[in-house]
Every structure is written in structure tokens, then in C-alpha cells.
Design an enzyme around this catalytic site. Structure first.
Site, PDB file in Angstrom:
ATOM      1  N   GLU A   1      51.842  -0.937  13.317  1.00  0.00           N
ATOM      2  CA  GLU A   1      50.644  -1.729  12.989  1.00  0.00           C
ATOM      3  C   GLU A   1      50.789  -2.359  11.596  1.00  0.00           C
ATOM      4  O   GLU A   1      50.268  -3.445  11.344  1.00  0.00           O
ATOM      5  CB  GLU A   1      49.380  -0.866  13.070  1.00  0.00           C
TER       6      GLU A   1
ATOM      7  N   LYS B   1      43.391  -6.591   7.132  1.00  0.00           N
ATOM      8  CA  LYS B   1      42.432  -6.350   8.212  1.00  0.00           C
ATOM      9  C   LYS B   1      41.012  -6.658   7.752  1.00  0.00           C
ATOM     10  O   LYS B   1      40.226  -7.251   8.497  1.00  0.00           O
ATOM     11  CB  LYS B   1      42.536  -4.917   8.731  1.00  0.00           C
TER      12      LYS B   1
ATOM     13  N   ASN C   1      45.470  -8.274  17.732  1.00  0.00           N
ATOM     14  CA  ASN C   1      45.966  -7.666  18.969  1.00  0.00           C
ATOM     15  C   ASN C   1      47.368  -8.132  19.331  1.00  0.00           C
ATOM     16  O   ASN C   1      47.797  -7.983  20.482  1.00  0.00           O
ATOM     17  CB  ASN C   1      45.013  -7.986  20.125  1.00  0.00           C
TER      18      ASN C   1
ATOM     19  N   HIS D   1      49.421  -6.169  21.815  1.00  0.00           N
ATOM     20  CA  HIS D   1      48.559  -5.198  22.501  1.00  0.00           C
ATOM     21  C   HIS D   1      48.395  -5.496  23.990  1.00  0.00           C
ATOM     22  O   HIS D   1      48.193  -4.571  24.768  1.00  0.00           O
ATOM     23  CB  HIS D   1      47.182  -5.132  21.837  1.00  0.00           C
TER      24      HIS D   1
ATOM     25  N   HIS E   1      49.151  -2.354  25.849  1.00  0.00           N
ATOM     26  CA  HIS E   1      48.146  -1.629  26.634  1.00  0.00           C
ATOM     27  C   HIS E   1      48.619  -1.461  28.071  1.00  0.00           C
ATOM     28  O   HIS E   1      48.351  -0.432  28.701  1.00  0.00           O
ATOM     29  CB  HIS E   1      46.799  -2.356  26.608  1.00  0.00           C
TER      30      HIS E   1
ATOM     31  N   HIS F   1      50.452   4.927  21.055  1.00  0.00           N
ATOM     32  CA  HIS F   1      49.880   3.581  20.954  1.00  0.00           C
ATOM     33  C   HIS F   1      50.748   2.670  20.080  1.00  0.00           C
ATOM     34  O   HIS F   1      51.081   1.544  20.458  1.00  0.00           O
ATOM     35  CB  HIS F   1      48.457   3.682  20.393  1.00  0.00           C
TER      36      HIS F   1
HETATM   37  P1  NAD Z   1      46.119  10.206  17.276  1.00  0.00           P
HETATM   38  O1  NAD Z   1      44.727  10.157  16.834  1.00  0.00           O
HETATM   39  O2  NAD Z   1      46.404  10.758  18.626  1.00  0.00           O
HETATM   40  O3  NAD Z   1      46.969  11.003  16.187  1.00  0.00           O
HETATM   41  C1  NAD Z   1      48.338  11.178  16.394  1.00  0.00           C
HETATM   42  C2  NAD Z   1      48.766  12.651  16.350  1.00  0.00           C
HETATM   43  O4  NAD Z   1      48.832  13.077  14.992  1.00  0.00           O
HETATM   44  C3  NAD Z   1      47.792  13.590  17.026  1.00  0.00           C
HETATM   45  O5  NAD Z   1      48.508  14.631  17.635  1.00  0.00           O
HETATM   46  C4  NAD Z   1      46.980  14.124  15.860  1.00  0.00           C
HETATM   47  O6  NAD Z   1      46.378  15.361  16.142  1.00  0.00           O
HETATM   48  C5  NAD Z   1      48.027  14.244  14.798  1.00  0.00           C
HETATM   49  N1  NAD Z   1      47.591  14.165  13.420  1.00  0.00           N
HETATM   50  C6  NAD Z   1      46.615  13.406  12.897  1.00  0.00           C
HETATM   51  N2  NAD Z   1      46.627  13.481  11.566  1.00  0.00           N
HETATM   52  C7  NAD Z   1      47.614  14.340  11.233  1.00  0.00           C
HETATM   53  C8  NAD Z   1      48.119  14.813   9.998  1.00  0.00           C
HETATM   54  N3  NAD Z   1      47.648  14.370   8.830  1.00  0.00           N
HETATM   55  N4  NAD Z   1      49.124  15.709  10.024  1.00  0.00           N
HETATM   56  C9  NAD Z   1      49.651  16.121  11.207  1.00  0.00           C
HETATM   57  N5  NAD Z   1      49.239  15.675  12.408  1.00  0.00           N
HETATM   58  C10 NAD Z   1      48.233  14.789  12.412  1.00  0.00           C
HETATM   59  O7  NAD Z   1      46.792   8.756  17.250  1.00  0.00           O
HETATM   60  P2  NAD Z   1      46.708   7.534  16.226  1.00  0.00           P
HETATM   61  O8  NAD Z   1      48.023   6.890  16.292  1.00  0.00           O
HETATM   62  O9  NAD Z   1      46.156   7.937  14.931  1.00  0.00           O
HETATM   63  O10 NAD Z   1      45.627   6.580  16.900  1.00  0.00           O
HETATM   64  C11 NAD Z   1      45.858   6.003  18.159  1.00  0.00           C
HETATM   65  C12 NAD Z   1      44.528   5.623  18.754  1.00  0.00           C
HETATM   66  O11 NAD Z   1      43.884   4.669  17.909  1.00  0.00           O
HETATM   67  C13 NAD Z   1      44.641   4.993  20.124  1.00  0.00           C
HETATM   68  O12 NAD Z   1      43.663   5.544  20.972  1.00  0.00           O
HETATM   69  C14 NAD Z   1      44.340   3.526  19.871  1.00  0.00           C
HETATM   70  O13 NAD Z   1      43.760   2.888  20.986  1.00  0.00           O
HETATM   71  C15 NAD Z   1      43.383   3.623  18.724  1.00  0.00           C
HETATM   72  N6  NAD Z   1      43.306   2.414  17.912  1.00  0.00           N
HETATM   73  C16 NAD Z   1      42.089   1.924  17.620  1.00  0.00           C
HETATM   74  C17 NAD Z   1      41.959   0.815  16.823  1.00  0.00           C
HETATM   75  C18 NAD Z   1      40.602   0.336  16.439  1.00  0.00           C
HETATM   76  O14 NAD Z   1      40.492  -0.762  15.879  1.00  0.00           O
HETATM   77  N7  NAD Z   1      39.553   1.101  16.672  1.00  0.00           N
HETATM   78  C19 NAD Z   1      43.104   0.182  16.318  1.00  0.00           C
HETATM   79  C20 NAD Z   1      44.352   0.726  16.615  1.00  0.00           C
HETATM   80  C21 NAD Z   1      44.439   1.843  17.415  1.00  0.00           C
HETATM   81  N1  GLY Z   2      43.101  -3.228  16.302  1.00  0.00           N
HETATM   82  C1  GLY Z   2      42.517  -4.478  16.626  1.00  0.00           C
HETATM   83  C2  GLY Z   2      41.216  -4.748  15.953  1.00  0.00           C
HETATM   84  O1  GLY Z   2      40.698  -3.940  15.227  1.00  0.00           O
HETATM   85  O2  GLY Z   2      40.670  -5.776  16.158  1.00  0.00           O
END
Ligand code: NAD
Ligand code: GLY
Length: 371
Positions: A185, A227, A245, A248, A252, A265
Site C-alpha cells: 500500500e 491519503k 484502489n 484492488h 479483491h 490483502h
Molecule cells: P490484519 O488486521 O489481519 O493484521 C495482520 C496480522 O498481523 C494479523 O494476524 C494480526 O493479528 C497481526 N498483527 C497486527 N498487529 C500486529 C503487531 N503489531 N505485531 C504482531 N502481529 C500483529 O491485516 P491488515 O493487513 O492490517 O489489514 C487488512 C485488512 O484491512 C483487510 O480486511 C482489508 O480489506 C482492510 N483494508 C481496509 C482499508 C480501508 O480503507 N478501510 C484499506 C486497506 C485495507
Molecule cells: N483503501 C482505499 C480507500 O481508502 O479509499
């Protein structure tokens, strides 16, 4: 410890600060002014809570404090789990003045934000992101929600937090694979809008992978600035925000087809960005060197660059037509006109698209051909 920096998300009365720095988790002075009311629930998961929950709780004295611990993983980003959280809050008699704090990665943040948006028609919410991906992307901008078996993030709400507290020291415990997923990202911001940042990333990738604290803090700050500016210009994605995106639509489809969790992701986004760059090249917009340069940067960052074998062209097309950016079955693509300039278009030659979808290990390698 160095001083923190603040990046503001400028959204009128819904504006909020993103605090970025080392060891911010315990800094009550930063978080306290953003807590409304006395009832506070920290939502975390079974991996993050043992690492950081006590540290955060220690600073929240004087509140009616509770915690809700989710199972770990993308497959847990469900309406069922959000419903369990609602029930827990109702049992605790949490009212409209409650504050929910999301302590964790994007999964915890997206679900907590959705619960906050809907519990009692909306309560306060604070993001404490602990993954690189969450610090640079998911905690900022107010997209919240859950997955459904037919598609990623298909149920949700735009709901902005009161503040974001990105403690870069929490990245010390992040597994390498998750660090790489977050870097996808980060690379995205350079690709869509900031060529200088992209070149800085090419230069600093070894330092970032070695978790050089200064380099990570700079990467988080630059990403949040990118952002915040885009979200301020188009909060609800009626236009320019869609460029966030990049990769994405393809990504996705990969996540949905492979079952949530086998591809992270950020990994799916990385391969998806290479597919978007490949298509941009086939359409005559991007030089092939930019596509191969991106492949190299993603590989250096520890990210996958070959889509899974298990998805065929028809399955991609079917999944991509369900994308939230699609309108009446017409897929809208985020492509690269040049390095640092993303465009949004539905005007894509289906023959060239199919070449990209079939290219697999040859993304950016085999010359495009018509028909
Ligand atoms: P996640 O939340 O699953 O975290 C990844 C892993 O790291 C998990 O196993 C978690 O328990 C672990 N973890 C978290 N912090 C830790 C730390 N400090 N030390 C050790 N382990 C840790 O995944 P992610 O990559 O953080 O997020 C992915 C999600 O975010 C997806 O569902 C995606 O769709 C979403 N997303 C949302 C947006 C948005 O704008 N809302 C943008 C991008 C992604
Ligand atoms: N990750 C895409 C958005 O926040 O718009």
C-alpha cells in the site's frame, strides 16, 4: 524517543489528527481529548491484545473500561462477529456516549469502525493501528465494513474516527510477511500520485525491510499525507478517491477466489497493481521498463508478482464485475497513465484485458498483441 508528527485529515467538522511516532501507545495526553463520555471499549484480537492491550489500558484510568477480543484473521471479518460485539456492548449497557477503540490491524479497525458507525446509530471511535498496512491506509479515511462470501468489504459505512494513533514501535513485532503486505500500500501512493516518493522507496526499501525506525516513520507519514489529501478532496469516493484502489479490482478478485486469508490483502493488492501496470502497458500508456521496475520493487519488498494459477479469465471477469466500482456490470479500472499519475476508466479493450488476466508469470514481459 523522537517527537511525533501530526497529519491532519481536513473534513470540516469531521476533521481529525493522525498522530505518528514511536511509543505513542501509552501517551494519554494524545488520546484522552478524543474520548467522549466515560464508557470505553477496546476492541482487539487474540494476537494483538497480549502484546499491547495492557499498555493501552494502563493509560485509560478513570473510564468505565471494557475489552472485546476477536479471533484473528481476515476470515473473521464478518457480520456475525460485529453482532457479537453489539451484544457485548448492550450487555454492558453502553450508551450513545460510548467510545470504541480499535487496537489492531485493518481487520480489527474495519470491523470496529463499522460497529461504531451502527451501534446506537453511531458512537465515537478511535483507531490505534498496529500493522503497517493499517497505519498507512485502513485506519485513515473512514471506510469501515465486513466481507461477505461473494465479495470483499461488501457491507460497510463511511465513518470517520475521532483520531488515529499510529505507534510505529508496534511494528517491531509484526511478522515479516505482514510488513511486506503493508509496503504494497505504501508503494501504491508513489505509483498513483508521487513519483519522488516512489523513487525514495526504491532507494530505501532495504532500510524499510530492516525496520529502520526513521525510514518507517517517514514512509508512514508520507503515505498518510497522500491519503489525507485524497480523502479530504473526495471523502465518499464520488471521483478521485477511487485511485486509492489501484490494484484492488484485480486484488479483491484474488482474495475472494482464493478464500479470505490465504493471500494477504496487501499481497493481492501488490499482484493486482502489477496487473494494472501490465494492462496500462498493453494499452500503450506505460513504458515496459516501468512495469519491470515495479515488478522488481515488489519482489524486493517480498511481495508476490504472479497471480494464482487457480483463477481463470472467466472467473476474474465474473468477480471483477461485482466490484464496488463497477456500474451496471461495467468494470471501472484504475490504470497508470504514467508513473505517479493514475486514471479511472471503463474504456478498456477486452482483448487486452484478457491478455493481462492470462499472463500470470509473464506480466509486463510478453508483447501485447491485438485481438
Ligand atoms: P490484519 O488486521 O489481519 O493484521 C495482520 C496480522 O498481523 C494479523 O494476524 C494480526 O493479528 C497481526 N498483527 C497486527 N498487529 C500486529 C503487531 N503489531 N505485531 C504482531 N502481529 C500483529 O491485516 P491488515 O493487513 O492490517 O489489514 C487488512 C485488512 O484491512 C483487510 O480486511 C482489508 O480489506 C482492510 N483494508 C481496509 C482499508 C480501508 O480503507 N478501510 C484499506 C486497506 C485495507
Ligand atoms: N483503501 C482505499 C480507500 O481508502 O479509499
Amino acid at each position: 524517543m523522537t517527537a511525533h508528527v501530526t497529519v491532519d485529515v481536513d473534513l470540516g467538522e469531521r476533521s481529525y489528527p493522525i498522530y505518528i511516532g514511536e511509543d505513542l501507545l501509552g501517551k494519554q495526553a494524545l488520546i484522552a481529548p478524543h474520548i467522549k463520555g466515560r464508557q470505553v471499549c477496546i476492541v482487539s484480537n487474540e494476537v494483538v491484545a497480549p502484546l499491547y492491550l495492557d499498555k493501552l489500558k494502563a493509560q485509560l484510568t478513570g473510564y468505565e473500561l471494557s475489552e472485546f477480543i476477536l479471533p484473528d484473521g481476515e476470515a473473521e471479518k464478518t457480520l456475525d462477529n460485529v453482532a457479537h460485539l453489539y451484544d457485548s456492548l448492550l450487555n454492558l449497557r453502553f450508551d450513545r456516549n460510548a467510545t470504541l477503540i480499535a487496537l489492531g490491524g485493518g481487520v480489527v479497525g474495519d470491523m470496529t469502525g463499522f460497529a461504531a458507525a451502527t451501534y446506537m446509530r453511531g458512537v465515537n471511535f478511535i483507531q490505534v493501528p498496529t500493522t503497517l498496512l493499517a497505519q498507512v491506509d485502513s485506519s485513515v479515511g473512514g471506510k469501515t465494513g465486513v466481507n461477505r462470501p461473494l465479495g470483499k468489504n461488501m457491507v460497510g459505512a463511511f465513518y470517520q474516527p475521532q483520531c488515529v494513533l499510529a505507534d510505529t514501535a508496534t511494528l517491531d513485532t509484526l511478522p515479516d510477511r505482514e510488513l511486506s503486505a503493508g509496503l504494497a500500500e505504501v508503494i501504491k501512493y508513489g505509483l498513483i500520485n508521487n513519483p519522488e516518493f516512489y523513487h525514495w522507496l526504491q532507494d530505501k526499501m532495504p532500510a524499510l525491510l530492516a525496520r529502520d525506525r526513521q525510514a518507517l516513520k517517514q514512509a508512514v507519514q508520507a503515505s498518510c499525507e497522500e491519503k489525507a489529501a485524497i480523502v479530504a478532496a473526495d471523502e465518499k469516493e464520488s471521483g478521485i478517491r477511487a485511485i486509492l484502489n489501484l490494484g484492488h479490482t484485480f486484488g479483491h478478485a484474488i482474495e475472494t477466489a482464493t478464500g479470505y486469508g490465504s493471500w494477504l490483502h496487501g499481497e493481492a493488492v501488490a499482484t493486482g497493481m502489477l496487473m494494472a501496470a501490465d494492462l496500462s502497458w498493453r494499452m500503450g500508456m506505460l513504458p515496459v521498463e516501468t512495469v519491470s521496475g515495479l515488478r522488481q520493487l515488489l519482489e524486493t519488498a517480498g511481495l508476490p508478482v504472479i497471480p494464482p494459477d487457480s483463477i481463470d479469465v472467466e472467473q476474474y471477469l465474473s468477480l471483477m464485475s461485482r466490484d464496488k466500482k463497477a456500474s451496471q456490470g461495467e468494470i471501472r479500472f484504475i490504470l497508470l497513465e504514467s508513473l505517479g499519475k493514475a486514471i479511472i476508466t471503463a474504456d478498456v479493450d477486452s482483448g487486452l484485458l484478457k491478455q493481462t488476466l492470462a499472463a500470470r508469470g509473464a506480466l509486463g514481459k510478453l508483447a501485447p498483441h491485438a485481438g
